[in-house]
Design a protein around this motif. Structure first.
Motif, short mmCIF file in Angstrom:
data_model
loop_
_atom_site.label_atom_id
_atom_site.label_comp_id
_atom_site.label_asym_id
_atom_site.label_seq_id
_atom_site.Cartn_x
_atom_site.Cartn_y
_atom_site.Cartn_z
N PHE A 37 -46.95 27.52 -7.68
CA PHE A 37 -45.80 27.88 -6.88
C PHE A 37 -45.31 26.63 -6.17
N ARG A 38 -44.09 26.67 -5.68
CA ARG A 38 -43.59 25.54 -4.92
C ARG A 38 -42.72 26.04 -3.78
N GLN A 39 -42.65 25.20 -2.76
CA GLN A 39 -41.83 25.54 -1.60
C GLN A 39 -41.12 24.28 -1.13
N ALA A 40 -39.80 24.32 -1.19
CA ALA A 40 -38.99 23.22 -0.70
C ALA A 40 -38.66 23.47 0.77
N PRO A 41 -38.32 22.42 1.51
CA PRO A 41 -37.98 22.59 2.93
C PRO A 41 -36.87 23.61 3.13
N GLY A 42 -37.12 24.56 4.01
CA GLY A 42 -36.10 25.56 4.33
C GLY A 42 -35.95 26.67 3.31
N LYS A 43 -36.81 26.67 2.30
CA LYS A 43 -36.71 27.69 1.26
C LYS A 43 -38.00 28.48 1.15
N GLY A 44 -37.93 29.61 0.49
CA GLY A 44 -39.11 30.42 0.26
C GLY A 44 -39.96 29.88 -0.87
N ARG A 45 -41.14 30.42 -0.99
CA ARG A 45 -42.06 30.01 -2.06
C ARG A 45 -41.61 30.63 -3.37
N GLU A 46 -41.50 29.83 -4.42
CA GLU A 46 -41.07 30.34 -5.71
C GLU A 46 -42.11 30.06 -6.78
N GLY A 47 -42.17 30.94 -7.74
CA GLY A 47 -43.09 30.76 -8.85
C GLY A 47 -42.61 29.70 -9.80
N VAL A 48 -43.53 28.90 -10.29
CA VAL A 48 -43.23 27.82 -11.22
C VAL A 48 -43.77 28.16 -12.61
N SER A 49 -45.04 28.48 -12.67
CA SER A 49 -45.68 28.73 -13.96
C SER A 49 -47.00 29.45 -13.71
N CYS A 50 -47.50 30.07 -14.76
CA CYS A 50 -48.78 30.75 -14.66
C CYS A 50 -49.49 30.72 -16.00
N ILE A 51 -50.82 30.71 -15.95
CA ILE A 51 -51.63 30.77 -17.16
C ILE A 51 -52.74 31.79 -16.93
N ASP A 52 -52.97 32.64 -17.91
CA ASP A 52 -53.99 33.67 -17.71
C ASP A 52 -55.39 33.07 -17.84
N SER A 53 -56.40 33.89 -17.61
CA SER A 53 -57.76 33.37 -17.51
C SER A 53 -58.25 32.73 -18.80
N SER A 54 -57.78 33.24 -19.93
CA SER A 54 -58.24 32.71 -21.21
C SER A 54 -57.42 31.52 -21.68
N GLY A 55 -56.26 31.34 -21.09
CA GLY A 55 -55.36 30.28 -21.53
C GLY A 55 -54.45 30.70 -22.66
N SER A 56 -54.53 31.97 -23.09
CA SER A 56 -53.76 32.42 -24.24
C SER A 56 -52.34 32.82 -23.89
N SER A 57 -52.07 33.02 -22.63
CA SER A 57 -50.74 33.45 -22.21
C SER A 57 -50.26 32.58 -21.07
N THR A 58 -49.04 32.06 -21.22
CA THR A 58 -48.43 31.26 -20.17
C THR A 58 -47.01 31.74 -19.93
N ASN A 59 -46.52 31.47 -18.75
CA ASN A 59 -45.12 31.74 -18.49
C ASN A 59 -44.56 30.71 -17.51
N TYR A 60 -43.25 30.58 -17.56
CA TYR A 60 -42.57 29.57 -16.77
C TYR A 60 -41.30 30.15 -16.16
N ALA A 61 -40.96 29.65 -14.98
CA ALA A 61 -39.65 29.96 -14.42
C ALA A 61 -38.59 29.32 -15.31
N HIS A 62 -37.43 29.94 -15.33
CA HIS A 62 -36.39 29.53 -16.28
C HIS A 62 -36.06 28.05 -16.18
N SER A 63 -35.94 27.54 -14.95
CA SER A 63 -35.51 26.16 -14.78
C SER A 63 -36.58 25.14 -15.16
#
Length: 123
Positions: A37-63
C-alpha cells in the motif's frame, strides 16, 4: 515479536527504478498474502499490489500495471516490489501488510503492518 520491515526506498529520478523489500520476522511469511500500500501526503492509503501466500496469484492497481512487479521468496521470508518507470506521482510512503492466504483490497483485514519506507520521485 511479529514484525514486517520494509526497505529499499529512497530518492529516484523520474523514469528510474527501485526495488522494495518486505521482510518478516517472528512468523512464517509463507502462510500470508502480502499487500503493498502507499500513502502520499494529504491522501488516504491506497492499494498498490498484492500476492497470495503461494505466489500463484497477483494483482495490481490500474496505474501500476506494467510498471510494478510483485514477487516473493518464501525461503527468505521476503516479498519484493520491483518498481520501474517511476513518476513523481508515485511519491509516497510504501507499506507492506500481511493477512492469511488470500489478497484483499480492504486494508482493515490485514493483520500485520510494516513501518513504511519513503519513495520520492523527483528530478
Amino acid at each position: 515479536q511479529l514484525q514486517l520491515v520494509e526497505s529499499g526506498g529512497g530518492l529516484v529520478q523520474p523514469g528510474g527504478s527501485l526495488r522494495l523489500s518486505c521482510a518478516a520476522s517472528g512468523f512464517t511469511l509463507g502462510y500470508y498474502a502480502i499487500g503493498w500500500f502507499r500513502q502520499a501526503p494529504g491522501k488516504g492509503r491506497e492499494g498498490v499490489s498484492c500476492i497470495d501466500s503461494s505466489g500463484s496469484s497477483t494483482n495490481y492497481a490500474h496505474s501500476m500495471k506494467g510498471r510494478f512487479t510483485i514477487s516473493r521468496d518464501n525461503a527468505k521470508n521476503t516479498v519484493y516490489l520491483q518498481m520501474a518507470s517511476l513518476k513523481p506521482e508515485d511519491t509516497a510512503v510504501y507499506y507492506c501488510a500481511a493477512q492469511t492466504y488470500y489478497c484483499s483490497g480492504d486494508v482493515s483485514t490485514y493483520e500485520y503492518w510494516g513501518q513504511g519506507t519513503q519513495v520520492t520521485v523527483s528530478s
